[in-house]
Design an enzyme around this catalytic site. Structure first.
Site, PDB file in Angstrom:
ATOM      1  N   PRO A   1     -32.017  28.407   3.178  1.00 18.45           N
ATOM      2  CA  PRO A   1     -32.407  29.719   2.655  1.00 18.45           C
ATOM      3  C   PRO A   1     -31.442  30.210   1.569  1.00 18.45           C
ATOM      4  CG  PRO A   1     -32.004  29.800   5.051  1.00 18.45           C
ATOM      5  CD  PRO A   1     -31.750  28.398   4.607  1.00 18.45           C
TER       6      PRO A   1
ATOM      7  N   GLY B   1     -29.172  32.653  -0.691  1.00 22.10           N
ATOM      8  CA  GLY B   1     -28.367  33.863  -0.453  1.00 22.10           C
ATOM      9  C   GLY B   1     -28.084  34.092   1.008  1.00 22.10           C
TER      10      GLY B   1
ATOM     11  N   GLY C   1     -25.568  32.243   2.733  1.00 22.70           N
ATOM     12  CA  GLY C   1     -24.234  31.776   3.110  1.00 22.70           C
ATOM     13  C   GLY C   1     -24.213  30.332   3.564  1.00 22.70           C
ATOM     14  N   LEU C   2     -25.359  29.628   3.421  1.00 26.52           N
ATOM     15  CA  LEU C   2     -25.402  28.232   3.882  1.00 26.52           C
ATOM     16  C   LEU C   2     -25.252  27.235   2.728  1.00 26.52           C
ATOM     17  CD1 LEU C   2     -28.225  28.423   6.602  1.00 26.52           C
ATOM     18  CD2 LEU C   2     -25.752  28.574   6.918  1.00 26.52           C
ATOM     19  N   GLY C   3     -24.838  27.723   1.582  1.00 29.81           N
ATOM     20  CA  GLY C   3     -24.512  26.796   0.485  1.00 29.81           C
ATOM     21  C   GLY C   3     -25.706  26.345  -0.331  1.00 29.81           C
ATOM     22  N   SER C   4     -26.774  27.153  -0.384  1.00 27.94           N
ATOM     23  CA  SER C   4     -27.958  26.709  -1.139  1.00 27.94           C
ATOM     24  C   SER C   4     -27.616  26.478  -2.616  1.00 27.94           C
ATOM     25  CB  SER C   4     -29.105  27.715  -1.009  1.00 27.94           C
ATOM     26  OG  SER C   4     -28.728  28.957  -1.546  1.00 27.94           O
ATOM     27  N   SER C   5     -26.808  27.372  -3.217  1.00 28.15           N
ATOM     28  CA  SER C   5     -26.534  27.197  -4.653  1.00 28.15           C
ATOM     29  C   SER C   5     -25.675  25.960  -4.899  1.00 28.15           C
ATOM     30  CB  SER C   5     -25.882  28.449  -5.241  1.00 28.15           C
ATOM     31  OG  SER C   5     -24.747  28.804  -4.524  1.00 28.15           O
ATOM     32  N   ALA C   6     -24.701  25.716  -4.020  1.00 26.60           N
ATOM     33  CA  ALA C   6     -23.862  24.522  -4.193  1.00 26.60           C
ATOM     34  C   ALA C   6     -24.705  23.256  -4.025  1.00 26.60           C
ATOM     35  CB  ALA C   6     -22.716  24.530  -3.184  1.00 26.60           C
TER      36      ALA C   6
ATOM     37  N   ASP D   1     -17.429  24.881  -1.311  1.00 24.77           N
ATOM     38  CA  ASP D   1     -18.863  24.661  -1.102  1.00 24.77           C
ATOM     39  C   ASP D   1     -19.348  23.417  -1.847  1.00 24.77           C
ATOM     40  OD1 ASP D   1     -18.313  27.220  -0.163  1.00 24.77           O
ATOM     41  OD2 ASP D   1     -20.236  28.052  -0.763  1.00 24.77           O
TER      42      ASP D   1
HETATM   43  C1  MEV Z   1     -19.003  31.383   0.012  1.00 24.34           C
HETATM   44  O1  MEV Z   1     -19.817  30.385   0.622  1.00 24.34           O
HETATM   45  C2  MEV Z   1     -17.565  31.203   0.418  1.00 24.34           C
HETATM   46  C3  MEV Z   1     -16.558  32.162  -0.239  1.00 24.34           C
HETATM   47  O2  MEV Z   1     -15.277  31.818   0.290  1.00 24.34           O
HETATM   48  C4  MEV Z   1     -16.538  31.996  -1.744  1.00 24.34           C
HETATM   49  C5  MEV Z   1     -15.950  30.661  -2.206  1.00 24.34           C
HETATM   50  O3  MEV Z   1     -15.219  30.001  -1.469  1.00 24.34           O
HETATM   51  O4  MEV Z   1     -16.220  30.321  -3.363  1.00 24.34           O
HETATM   52  C6  MEV Z   1     -16.873  33.594   0.093  1.00 24.34           C
END
Ligand code: MEV
Length: 301
Positions: free
Chosen positions: A87, A89, A91-96, A138
């Site tokens: 999903p 946005g 926090g599971l790294g979708s953009s990376a 990420d």
């Molecule tokens: C985001 O997935 C993790 C953060 O620590 C940002 C980053 O490490 O670039 C919030």
């Protein structure tokens, strides 16, 4: 035509503090983003967000990848089709995952000869460009797979316990949260820097406990890390509800994963507690996802 995929990730320890050089432990997980690239007469990027050419607001990561790759090898045009089980946005790294999978696909299509280290490092450069600030965590973990301690780039064992994610389905902007934390640190350095340092120490102790597979103690340190994340303003009531529900259902530990402010939490648990934790997250209003850590980083499908 080339199809590549890359995994999402969870943080056991260290998000935000890792932006300031502290240690973090991050695990690739068994959900992936898939990218298909093919030669085309113009630039076309297709995803669930729409079909565009180079577009820095709708497809910022893929657009920046295409710009970067163009400086390495000129091409007429290319079609990039994005499909992701991760999903956006959350926090599971979708953009990376999308960034490194696109880089790998273009590497193969255009014969760029990029190593995995190159892909991770260009991916990091692109995250900095789009987000303003980003640690290499990420993009490194989505490229390499496995469980990794950053910034040391030390590869640890895969997790041998249950992993349950709870999604609040609240979109959160990593760029905004990283910037809020930076403001807090600039306003109160004498308070916030020791918090970052304690988070880094939790990761270092966590590494030893993970090597012993002492997940009960790892969970306690994740709970401490969560308290510290709360203190730097990246928690929200919805995440808190899911975190407490998971702990009350018997998880070893539970915390935010990624930037916070919405998105996902993660709990680790004994395998026979995974169903209870998953149900508790669902009853507390979250969308549970049972997953496991994976050694498979970016790959050609
Ligand atoms: C985001 O997935 C993790 C953060 O620590 C940002 C980053 O490490 O670039 C919030």
């Amino acid at each position: 035509m080339v199809t590549c995929s890359a995994p999402g990730k969870i943080y056991l320890f260290g998000e935000h503090a890792v932006v300031y050089g502290e240690s973090a432990i991050c695990c690739a997980i068994d959900i992936r983003a898939r990218i298909t690239v093919e030669e085309y007469d113009s630039v076309l990027i297709e995803s669930s967000l729409g079909s565009t050419g180079i577009d820095y607001s709708i497809h910022p990561y893929v657009s920046e990848v295409l710009d970067k790759v163009y400086t390495m090898s000129s091409f007429e045009g290319v079609k990039v089709h994005v499909e992701s089980d991760i999903p956006i946005g959350s926090g599971l790294g979708s953009s990376a995952a999308v960034t490194v999978a696109t880089l790998k696909g273009l590497d193969s299509l255009l014969g760029l000869n990029l190593s995995l280290e190159d892909i991770a490092s260009i991916g990091h450069e692109i995250e900095i460009k789009v987000q303003g600030a980003a640690s290499p965590t990420d993009t490194y973990v989505c490229t390499m797979g496995g469980t990794v301690m950053l910034p040391q780039r030390k590869h640890l064992d895969l997790l041998d316990c249950g992993v349950v994610i709870g999604n609040t389905n609240i979109f959160s902007s990593t760029k905004e949260l990283v910037s809020n934390v930076s403001t807090l640190k600039n306003n109160y350095p004498e308070l916030i820097l020791p918090i970052f340092s304690t988070i880094g120490k939790a990761a270092l102790r966590g590494e030893l406990l993970l090597a012993e597979k002492d997940y009960e103690e790892v969970g306690k340190l994740m709970d401490i890390n969560q308290g510290l994340l709360d203190s730097i303003g990246v928690n929200c009531s919805e995440l808190s509800r899911l975190i407490y529900a998971a702990r009350d259902a018997g998880a070893f530990g539970a915390k935010i994963t990624g930037a916070g402010g919405g998105g996902c939490m993660v709990a680790i648990a004994d395998t026979d507690k995974v169903d209870d934790v998953s149900l508790a997250i669902s009853e507390a209003g979250g969308v549970p996802l049972v997953t496991k850590s994976t050694g498979q980083g970016v790959r050609i499908e």
